[in-house]
Structures are given as structure tokens and as C-alpha cells.
Design a protein around this motif. Structure first.
Motif, PDB file in Angstrom:
ATOM      1  N   PHE A 129       0.678  -0.700   0.243  1.00  0.00           N
ATOM      2  CA  PHE A 129      -0.288   0.197  -0.234  1.00  0.00           C
ATOM      3  C   PHE A 129       1.140   1.320   0.148  1.00  0.00           C
ATOM      4  O   PHE A 129       0.471   1.995  -0.695  1.00  0.00           O
ATOM      5  N   ALA A 130       2.382   1.715   0.952  1.00  0.00           N
ATOM      6  CA  ALA A 130       2.850   2.681   0.944  1.00  0.00           C
ATOM      7  C   ALA A 130       3.855   2.604  -0.113  1.00  0.00           C
ATOM      8  O   ALA A 130       4.463   1.652  -0.551  1.00  0.00           O
ATOM      9  N   HIS A 131       4.165   3.543  -0.777  1.00  0.00           N
ATOM     10  CA  HIS A 131       4.960   3.557  -1.311  1.00  0.00           C
ATOM     11  C   HIS A 131       5.978   5.388  -1.893  1.00  0.00           C
ATOM     12  O   HIS A 131       5.751   5.897  -1.126  1.00  0.00           O
ATOM     13  N   SER A 132       7.494   4.540  -2.285  1.00  0.00           N
ATOM     14  CA  SER A 132       8.470   6.206  -2.085  1.00  0.00           C
ATOM     15  C   SER A 132       8.953   6.009  -3.972  1.00  0.00           C
ATOM     16  O   SER A 132       8.738   4.994  -4.849  1.00  0.00           O
ATOM     17  N   PHE A 133       8.823   7.233  -3.725  1.00  0.00           N
ATOM     18  CA  PHE A 133       9.318   7.747  -4.906  1.00  0.00           C
ATOM     19  C   PHE A 133      10.748   8.505  -4.874  1.00  0.00           C
ATOM     20  O   PHE A 133      10.598   9.725  -4.017  1.00  0.00           O
ATOM     21  N   LEU A 174       6.392  10.263 -10.860  1.00  0.00           N
ATOM     22  CA  LEU A 174       5.778  10.164  -9.951  1.00  0.00           C
ATOM     23  C   LEU A 174       3.922  10.518 -10.626  1.00  0.00           C
ATOM     24  O   LEU A 174       3.135   9.750 -10.857  1.00  0.00           O
ATOM     25  N   VAL A 175       4.159  11.260 -11.234  1.00  0.00           N
ATOM     26  CA  VAL A 175       2.409  11.856 -11.430  1.00  0.00           C
ATOM     27  C   VAL A 175       2.847  11.301 -12.996  1.00  0.00           C
ATOM     28  O   VAL A 175       1.442  10.987 -13.518  1.00  0.00           O
ATOM     29  N   GLN A 176       3.813  10.991 -13.696  1.00  0.00           N
ATOM     30  CA  GLN A 176       4.224  10.464 -14.898  1.00  0.00           C
ATOM     31  C   GLN A 176       3.236   9.052 -14.913  1.00  0.00           C
ATOM     32  O   GLN A 176       2.225   8.455 -14.969  1.00  0.00           O
ATOM     33  N   ARG A 177       3.961   8.522 -14.221  1.00  0.00           N
ATOM     34  CA  ARG A 177       3.070   7.377 -13.432  1.00  0.00           C
ATOM     35  C   ARG A 177       2.220   6.632 -12.670  1.00  0.00           C
ATOM     36  O   ARG A 177       1.338   5.718 -13.290  1.00  0.00           O
TER      37      ARG A 177
END
Length: 222
Positions: A129-133, A174-177
Motif C-alpha cells: 500500500f505504501a510507496h516511495s519515489f 511520480l505524476v507520470q507513473r
């Protein structure tokens, strides 16, 4: 309004609409991953200082960044095109949180990203659930952030930068992904001039809660 205590045996929360505009809704409970997920599914997030009880918030208005309204300045596009930073996802989650906790914040002493917060969100990362960029320069982690992906919303928690524009480049990626995988917005929680310059805007709490409800019926893969 009354700030309500949470039942340690139940993961239920009061209706967020009961909170005042500042958003403080409840206190207590714990950081059990299921409780934290239930909070996000209800438009609520934990935010508290060391030595305080766990505080749960749902502010009005809410600050969000619709992905289609993300603003890319000429200078940011130039930085992205330069490939100065290598961006990765989910390769160094805990360290990203630690770096976020170490960055001085204007008007704040200490950090709310306490060891128990790092442990809880690291567990949520292991659960998917949690992710890092993350932005790297010569192999060193120099910028990025983390958050929770839920439905088609990414709930942003914190960012850091140790080199110029490193967090912006990581956020751009992140936005693009997120757009590629069908997400609609980033929850930024509370207003900041930096995020406002990138296209974030205020919406009413009621509007945001409707967006959260709809997002849970439209889950996306990060």
C-alpha cells in the motif's frame, strides 16, 4: 466540537464531517496497519508530535493535486530533460522516510515522522500500500517522498530534497507513473505554496470525501 477517543478494540472512526475546519477529529488508538488503512479509506490521516497521543485529522478544505492539472515549468522540464537525477520507485522505502524525517521544516521543531510512524508505514509498504519515489545523484539518494496508494488516489505524506530540484524531479516522475496507471489525483492534505505552484488546489472536505469514496470503487495498481 468534541475530539473523540478511539476504541482500541475497533478500527472504526467518527464521521470526518464532525471535525471542525482545522480537522482534528479523534485521538488515541494505535498504528495498526489495518487502522491506518481504514483511516485513509475514510479521508483521515494521523499527524502528531512526539509525546502527544496519536491525533487523527480530516481538514477542511482539503488540498489536492489533480494529475491532469500538474504544472511543469520550463525550468523543471529542463531539469527533467537533463537526466541529472535517476528516479526509482520502492527501492529504498524506509530510508526515504528517514530522510524525510531529517529535513528541517520552517516553523517546526523536530519531526512528526517518528520511529513508530516509520515502522507502521514500512509495514504498509511490505503489504503493497505504501510507496516511495526516489531521486538519485551518482547513486546517492538525494530527494523524493512517500505515500499511500488507495483506489485511484495517491495520498502523499512527505518529501525531501538534498540537492536542487531533486524532489520536484521525483514528483514529476511520480505524476507520470500515476497517470499511466489510471490514478486521478494526489492528496496533499494541507496547503503549501510549493505544491500550489505545481497545480495543487483547495477543495471542500465533503468533495474530497466523495472523491475518496468513488476511488475505492476504482482501484488501480501502482
Amino acid at each position: 466540537m468534541h475530539i473523540l477517543p478511539l476504541d482500541k478494540y475497533s478500527f472504526s472512526f467518527p464521521n470526518p464531517l464532525y471535525a471542525d475546519d482545522e480537522g482534528l477529529l479523534a485521538y488515541g488508538g494505535d498504528l495498526n496497519p489495518q487502522r491506518v488503512l481504514k483511516a485513509y479509506m475514510s479521508g483521515i490521516f494521523p499527524w502528531y508530535n512526539q509525546h502527544d497521543p496519536i491525533l487523527w485529522w480530516s481538514p477542511n478544505p482539503r488540498f489536492i493535486l489533480p494529475l491532469d492539472e500538474f504544472k511543469v515549468s520550463k525550468s523543471l522540464q529542463k531539469r527533467v530533460n537533463s537526466s541529472l537525477y535517476e528516479v526509482k520507485f520502492d527501492t529504498n522505502f524506509r530510508q526515504t522516510m528517514i530522510e524525510c524525517s531529517n529535513i528541517p521544516r520552517q516553523g517546526q521543531t523536530g519531526t512528526w515522522i517518528l520511529p513508530e510512524i516509520i515502522d507502521a508505514y514500512s509495514t504498509l509498504h511490505e503489504m503493497g500500500f505504501a510507496h516511495s519515489f526516489e531521486a538519485y545523484f551518482d547513486g546517492e539518494l538525494v530527494g523524493g517522498g512517500y505515500g499511500i496508494a488507495l483506489g485511484d488516489i495517491f495520498c502523499g505524506e512527505s518529501m525531501f530534497a538534498k540537492k536542487s530540484d531533486a524532489s520536484k524531479v521525483a514528483l514529476y516522475s511520480l505524476v507520470q507513473r500515476l497517470k499511466k496507471h489510471g490514478f486521478k489525483l494526489i492528496d496533499c492534505q494541507i496547503p503549501t505554496p510549493h505544491l500550489e505552484s505545481l497545480g495543487a488546489k483547495r477543495v471542500s472536505r465533503a468533495t474530497f470525501l466523495e472523491q475518496v469514496k468513488a476511488s475505492l470503487e476504482n482501484p488501480k495498481e501502482f
